[in-house]
Enzyme design. Structure first.
Site, PDB file in Angstrom:
ATOM      1  N   PHE A 136       0.864  -1.179   0.000  1.00 39.42           N
ATOM      2  CA  PHE A 136       0.000   0.000   0.000  1.00 39.42           C
ATOM      3  C   PHE A 136       0.904   1.235   0.000  1.00 39.42           C
ATOM      4  CE2 PHE A 136      -2.772   3.179   1.988  1.00 39.42           C
ATOM      5  CZ  PHE A 136      -3.917   3.014   1.224  1.00 39.42           C
TER       6      PHE A 136
ATOM      7  N   ASP B  54       2.680  -5.885   8.059  1.00 39.71           N
ATOM      8  CA  ASP B  54       1.451  -5.090   8.014  1.00 39.71           C
ATOM      9  C   ASP B  54       0.287  -6.074   7.866  1.00 39.71           C
ATOM     10  OD1 ASP B  54      -0.807  -3.640   7.164  1.00 39.71           O
ATOM     11  OD2 ASP B  54       0.438  -2.074   6.247  1.00 39.71           O
TER      12      ASP B  54
ATOM     13  N   TYR C  41     -10.367  -0.995  11.372  1.00 44.98           N
ATOM     14  CA  TYR C  41     -11.640  -0.593  10.773  1.00 44.98           C
ATOM     15  C   TYR C  41     -12.061  -1.487   9.613  1.00 44.98           C
ATOM     16  CZ  TYR C  41      -8.150   2.052   8.058  1.00 44.98           C
ATOM     17  OH  TYR C  41      -7.049   2.428   7.342  1.00 44.98           O
ATOM     18  N   LYS C  42     -11.271  -2.504   9.290  1.00 46.30           N
ATOM     19  CA  LYS C  42     -11.636  -3.418   8.204  1.00 46.30           C
ATOM     20  C   LYS C  42     -12.348  -4.632   8.798  1.00 46.30           C
ATOM     21  CE  LYS C  42      -7.653  -1.884   5.441  1.00 46.30           C
ATOM     22  NZ  LYS C  42      -8.338  -0.982   4.501  1.00 46.30           N
TER      23      LYS C  42
ATOM     24  N   ARG D 138     -12.737  -4.874  -6.641  1.00 38.35           N
ATOM     25  CA  ARG D 138     -12.407  -5.600  -5.402  1.00 38.35           C
ATOM     26  C   ARG D 138     -13.683  -5.947  -4.646  1.00 38.35           C
ATOM     27  NH1 ARG D 138      -8.257  -3.272  -1.233  1.00 38.35           N
ATOM     28  NH2 ARG D 138     -10.070  -1.946  -0.906  1.00 38.35           N
TER      29      ARG D 138
END
Length: 417
Positions: A130, A199, A224-225, A385
């Protein structure tokens, strides 16, 4: 009812996690974007209201002790720990993922410095990472006087050398959903005498990680995922037990001081994972996260919704693989031939909890899907996605998503034709 609709109903009837769907605020849409932002757990609004009106509004400053605000970063870290395969006392919650990547990577380089080997002048970073991780790694390299070397995860074993100080890798590729070999790559990093930083943003809460089992040095992740902590909920930092006495954070703050209220001019770090703390915790979002984690720990509902059995990450992983397998089957059945190409590995050992499809006019296709109640997301230039959160996604959701995708691409093909 079609064959796939019938099969979806049978799979949902046999799903041991199906009861968890009632623990979330959902509507008629098919929500397949939990790899960006998880759905709202029903227990969170009541808990946040209590924090605002009673703990802040009535107790005010007393809540730092009486409501446990001060100990929240470590307490909530211990609740996340079993979801990533860590014993208690190794995770502290607070700050953003980016800030924690910086702490972990610079901390790893400083651990390498202790060996006194001046040859360890290189940091390896996942070239497919990312973007922010790459930005942080570049800054950390400049700050520590290292050279940054981007490589793909597959290239890491051959790129490692006596020059390597630290390696920053993603467990799951955010774009393709590819699951990288955390055990094997961590072992390779250690054989080279370097430190591994992982990560976990796209794996924690979706699949087993095994931080302790595989000897990971440091790790970071968002909440938050798949952990459903809410927009901007605080991230976390893992520091392995035996490294904590030597962990030297590049961001020392009063919250991580051994005597935080002594206001001493000289910094003395607290013992344990609390060394990863910096400034005053974001209490509102942190306690919202704590309420969200109730789903995992017996499904408790603070608003009075009763108690269920605890959720294991192994059961979540089994359902994740079943959901993604079924989605790929639906795509194969419903989507016109040649319209999409899966970028997500077919083998379970290399698949996270999302499916990425390459598609012409992907941005427009995703807009059409969202308009029809199938919510995924788009990544430039041509990737659709779809994230599968096993706690609340059903097989009926998956069948509908595949069917609507096929209909949408069929219509688009007709227009283009």
């Amino acid at each position: 009812m079609s064959e796939l609709e019938t099969l979806a109903a049978e799979l949902d009837a046999a799903d041991e996690l199906a009861w968890l769907r009632t623990r979330f605020v959902l509507d008629d849409a098919v929500y397949l974007d939990g790899n960006s932002l998880g759905a709202l757990p029903v227990s969170v609004p009541g808990r946040v209201a209590d924090v605002v009106y009673r703990e802040w509004g009535e107790l005010r400053i007393r809540s730092w002790e009486e409501s446990g605000w001060w100990t929240a970063p470590e307490r909530i870290g211990d609740r996340i720990a079993p979801l990533v395969g860590a014993a208690a006392g190794q995770i502290v919650v607070g700050d953003s993922t980016s800030v924690n990547v910086f702490k972990a990577l610079v901390g790893a380089v400083r651990l390498a410095d202790e060996a006194g080997d001046s040859r360890r002048d290189e940091i390896l970073v996942d070239a497919t990472t990312f973007p922010t991780d790459g930005y942080i790694a570049e800054s950390a390299a400049r700050m520590t006087g290292r050279t940054l070397r981007p490589v793909t995860p597959a290239e890491v074993p051959d790129a490692l050398s006596s020059r390597t100080a630290a390696v920053l890798l993603n467990h799951v590729d955010y774009r393709t959903g590819r699951l990288h070999d955390l055990p094997g790559l961590t072992e390779a990093v250690h054989r080279a005498g370097a430190y591994a930083v992982w990560d976990l943003c796209h794996s924690a809460g979706a699949l087993p990680v095994g931080l302790d089992e595989h000897g990971v040095d440091l790790a970071v992740g968002c909440t938050y995922k798949y952990l459903n902590g809410g927009p901007g909920s605080p991230a976390y930092l893992y520091v392995r037990h035996d490294l904590q006495p030597r962990f030297d954070s590049p961001l020392p703050g009063w919250n991580s001081h051994a005597r935080p209220f002594g206001m001493h001019p000289a910094y003395e770090p607290v013992a344990g994972a609390g060394r990863g703390r910096v400034g005053t915790p974001d209490i509102l979002s942190m306690l919202a996260l704590e309420a969200a984690l109730d789903v995992w720990h017996g499904g408790r509902d603070r608003s009075g919704g009763g108690e269920g059995e605890g959720v294991t990450i192994e059961s979540v992983r089994a359902k994740s693989l079943a959901l993604t397998d079924f989605f790929l089957r639906c795509v194969s059945a419903y989507v016109p031939e040649g319209r999409v190409e899966s970028l997500t590995p077919a083998t379970h050992a290399e698949r996270g909890s999302q499916v990425a499809l390459r598609c012409d006019a992907a941005a427009d296709v995703m807009k059409r899907l969202i308009h029809q109640g199938v919510i995924g997301d788009f990544r430039h230039p041509d990737v659709l996605r779809f994230g599968f959160t096993p706690l609340y996604v059903s097989f009926a959701d998956v069948e509908r998503a595949g069917r609507v995708l096929g209909e949408t691409l069929g219509e688009t093909l007709g227009v283009l034709g």
